[in-house]
Design a protein around this motif. Structure first.
Motif, PDB file in Angstrom:
ATOM      1  N   ASN A   1       0.830  -1.209   0.000  1.00 50.02           N
ATOM      2  CA  ASN A   1       0.000   0.000   0.000  1.00 50.02           C
ATOM      3  C   ASN A   1       0.867   1.262   0.000  1.00 50.02           C
ATOM      4  O   ASN A   1       2.016   1.237   0.451  1.00 50.02           O
ATOM      5  N   PRO A   2       0.331   2.388  -0.491  1.00 47.82           N
ATOM      6  CA  PRO A   2       1.086   3.638  -0.497  1.00 47.82           C
ATOM      7  C   PRO A   2       1.538   4.026   0.919  1.00 47.82           C
ATOM      8  O   PRO A   2       0.802   3.847   1.885  1.00 47.82           O
ATOM      9  N   VAL A   3       2.761   4.550   1.014  1.00 51.08           N
ATOM     10  CA  VAL A   3       3.308   4.995   2.293  1.00 51.08           C
ATOM     11  C   VAL A   3       3.144   6.511   2.386  1.00 51.08           C
ATOM     12  O   VAL A   3       3.562   7.235   1.472  1.00 51.08           O
ATOM     13  N   PRO A   4       2.548   7.022   3.450  1.00 49.81           N
ATOM     14  CA  PRO A   4       2.381   8.485   3.586  1.00 49.81           C
ATOM     15  C   PRO A   4       3.726   9.202   3.525  1.00 49.81           C
ATOM     16  O   PRO A   4       4.700   8.761   4.145  1.00 49.81           O
ATOM     17  N   ALA A   5       3.766  10.315   2.806  1.00 50.09           N
ATOM     18  CA  ALA A   5       5.000  11.094   2.691  1.00 50.09           C
ATOM     19  C   ALA A   5       5.468  11.582   4.059  1.00 50.09           C
ATOM     20  O   ALA A   5       6.672  11.793   4.285  1.00 50.09           O
ATOM     21  N   SER A   6       4.530  11.739   4.992  1.00 50.48           N
ATOM     22  CA  SER A   6       4.869  12.230   6.330  1.00 50.48           C
ATOM     23  C   SER A   6       5.792  11.271   7.090  1.00 50.48           C
ATOM     24  O   SER A   6       6.458  11.678   8.049  1.00 50.48           O
ATOM     25  N   ARG A   7       5.843  10.012   6.666  1.00 46.56           N
ATOM     26  CA  ARG A   7       6.739   9.037   7.298  1.00 46.56           C
ATOM     27  C   ARG A   7       8.204   9.466   7.166  1.00 46.56           C
ATOM     28  O   ARG A   7       9.063   9.024   7.931  1.00 46.56           O
ATOM     29  N   PHE A   8       8.488  10.302   6.210  1.00 49.72           N
ATOM     30  CA  PHE A   8       9.864  10.682   5.922  1.00 49.72           C
ATOM     31  C   PHE A   8      10.186  12.102   6.371  1.00 49.72           C
ATOM     32  O   PHE A   8      11.239  12.649   6.022  1.00 49.72           O
ATOM     33  N   ASP A   9       9.280  12.685   7.165  1.00 51.42           N
ATOM     34  CA  ASP A   9       9.529  14.005   7.741  1.00 51.42           C
ATOM     35  C   ASP A   9      10.468  13.857   8.940  1.00 51.42           C
ATOM     36  O   ASP A   9      10.170  13.128   9.888  1.00 51.42           O
ATOM     37  N   VAL A  10      11.591  14.544   8.895  1.00 54.54           N
ATOM     38  CA  VAL A  10      12.559  14.492   9.992  1.00 54.54           C
ATOM     39  C   VAL A  10      12.284  15.644  10.954  1.00 54.54           C
ATOM     40  O   VAL A  10      12.169  16.791  10.523  1.00 54.54           O
ATOM     41  N   PRO A  11      12.167  15.385  12.256  1.00 52.02           N
ATOM     42  CA  PRO A  11      11.901  16.451  13.233  1.00 52.02           C
ATOM     43  C   PRO A  11      12.969  17.542  13.175  1.00 52.02           C
ATOM     44  O   PRO A  11      14.153  17.257  12.981  1.00 52.02           O
ATOM     45  N   SER A  12      12.550  18.791  13.325  1.00 55.27           N
ATOM     46  CA  SER A  12      13.493  19.913  13.285  1.00 55.27           C
ATOM     47  C   SER A  12      13.874  20.403  14.672  1.00 55.27           C
ATOM     48  O   SER A  12      14.738  21.269  14.808  1.00 55.27           O
ATOM     49  N   SER A  13      13.245  19.842  15.706  1.00 48.99           N
ATOM     50  CA  SER A  13      13.556  20.264  17.076  1.00 48.99           C
ATOM     51  C   SER A  13      13.259  19.123  18.043  1.00 48.99           C
ATOM     52  O   SER A  13      12.645  18.128  17.679  1.00 48.99           O
ATOM     53  N   GLY A  14      13.750  19.303  19.281  1.00 48.20           N
ATOM     54  CA  GLY A  14      13.478  18.329  20.325  1.00 48.20           C
ATOM     55  C   GLY A  14      14.538  17.251  20.444  1.00 48.20           C
ATOM     56  O   GLY A  14      14.436  16.371  21.309  1.00 48.20           O
ATOM     57  N   TYR A  15      15.580  17.304  19.601  1.00 49.18           N
ATOM     58  CA  TYR A  15      16.637  16.311  19.619  1.00 49.18           C
ATOM     59  C   TYR A  15      18.000  16.962  19.843  1.00 49.18           C
ATOM     60  O   TYR A  15      18.294  18.027  19.291  1.00 49.18           O
ATOM     61  N   ARG A  16      18.823  16.311  20.627  1.00 47.66           N
ATOM     62  CA  ARG A  16      20.192  16.776  20.847  1.00 47.66           C
ATOM     63  C   ARG A  16      21.057  16.311  19.673  1.00 47.66           C
ATOM     64  O   ARG A  16      21.019  15.135  19.294  1.00 47.66           O
ATOM     65  N   ILE A  17      21.854  17.212  19.116  1.00 45.86           N
ATOM     66  CA  ILE A  17      22.676  16.882  17.949  1.00 45.86           C
ATOM     67  C   ILE A  17      23.908  16.111  18.368  1.00 45.86           C
ATOM     68  O   ILE A  17      24.655  16.517  19.258  1.00 45.86           O
ATOM     69  N   LEU A  18      24.128  14.966  17.732  1.00 47.06           N
ATOM     70  CA  LEU A  18      25.342  14.175  17.918  1.00 47.06           C
ATOM     71  C   LEU A  18      26.091  14.154  16.605  1.00 47.06           C
ATOM     72  O   LEU A  18      25.581  13.654  15.601  1.00 47.06           O
ATOM     73  N   ASN A  19      27.284  14.694  16.579  1.00 45.54           N
ATOM     74  CA  ASN A  19      28.082  14.722  15.350  1.00 45.54           C
ATOM     75  C   ASN A  19      28.993  13.511  15.258  1.00 45.54           C
ATOM     76  O   ASN A  19      29.463  12.996  16.279  1.00 45.54           O
ATOM     77  N   LYS A  20      29.258  13.095  14.024  1.00 43.69           N
ATOM     78  CA  LYS A  20      30.166  11.983  13.786  1.00 43.69           C
ATOM     79  C   LYS A  20      31.590  12.503  13.679  1.00 43.69           C
ATOM     80  O   LYS A  20      31.829  13.568  13.149  1.00 43.69           O
TER      81      LYS A  20
END
Length: 208
Positions: free
Chosen positions: A189-208
């Motif tokens: 079945n079709p997958v909603p495009a919203s599944r691929f929305d990456v949050p823009s806030s609320g996460y601590r950035i971890l750099n490689k």
């Protein structure tokens, strides 16, 4: 000439029978061999699942357990990835460009792939058995259906050169720990495009 034509016809038929899947959802159950795994690993992966979403050139992999969750968003067009991790109330985000993503997957360089004659039916699909041997000693035993091919073959990077869709695999580490992933649902079945929305806030950035 007849032999050449016959061979070409066989190859064309094989290609025609393989369907490129550009939109789907696959759910895998995760099982740990408790006799070879440590208790923490077994507890963390108890009742865990893995879900793959494919939509065009985008893929998402969710690993969900009682102890943690992780989502990997991969953009085939750019070759870049974003990884979200949640451990308790802590949330982390890591963004990787194409070079960083390939660096992350270095362990799969020069691995040896062997496709055997063994077969197995999974979710109604005839699957072939293959084995991957990594330089670090890790071994993957897997079953794939040659009738289907993901539009994002790098969704599971280690399987990008497998000529089909992997529906079951077992990973055996050098220390003998075993984890098995078995597809329990395959939905076109079709997958909603919203599944691929990456949050823009609320996460601590971890750099490689």
């Amino acid at each position: 000439m007849f032999i050449i034509i016959s061979t070409l016809l066989i190859n064309v038929k094989a290609i025609a029978q393989q369907r490129v899947v550009a939109e789907c959802t696959i759910v895998y159950a995760i099982a740990v061999d408790s006799s070879a795994a440590d208790k923490n690993l077994a507890d963390n992966l108890k009742s865990a699942s893995k879900i793959i979403y494919i939509k065009g050139n985008n893929s998402r992999i969710d690993l969900i357990s009682s102890a943690f969750s992780q989502s990997i968003f991969y953009d085939k067009t750019k070759g870049s990835a974003t990884i979200l991790r949640e451990i308790g109330t802590n949330k982390f985000i890591t963004k990787l460009d194409s070079a960083q993503w390939l660096k992350e997957k270095e362990e799969f360089i020069d691995m040896v792939t062997t496709i055997t004659k063994d077969t197995k039916k999974i979710l109604g699909y005839d699957c072939k058995k293959a084995q991957l041997e990594l330089k670090n000693g890790k071994v993957y035993t897997l079953y794939f259906t040659p009738n289907l091919l993901s539009s994002v073959r790098e969704v599971d990077y280690e399987f990008k050169d497998i000529p089909g869709l992997v529906l079951e695999y077992e990973v055996v580490a050098v220390d003998g720990k075993k984890v098995r992933y078995s597809a329990t649902k395959f939905n076109l079945n079709p997958v909603p495009a919203s599944r691929f929305d990456v949050p823009s806030s609320g996460y601590r950035i971890l750099n490689k």
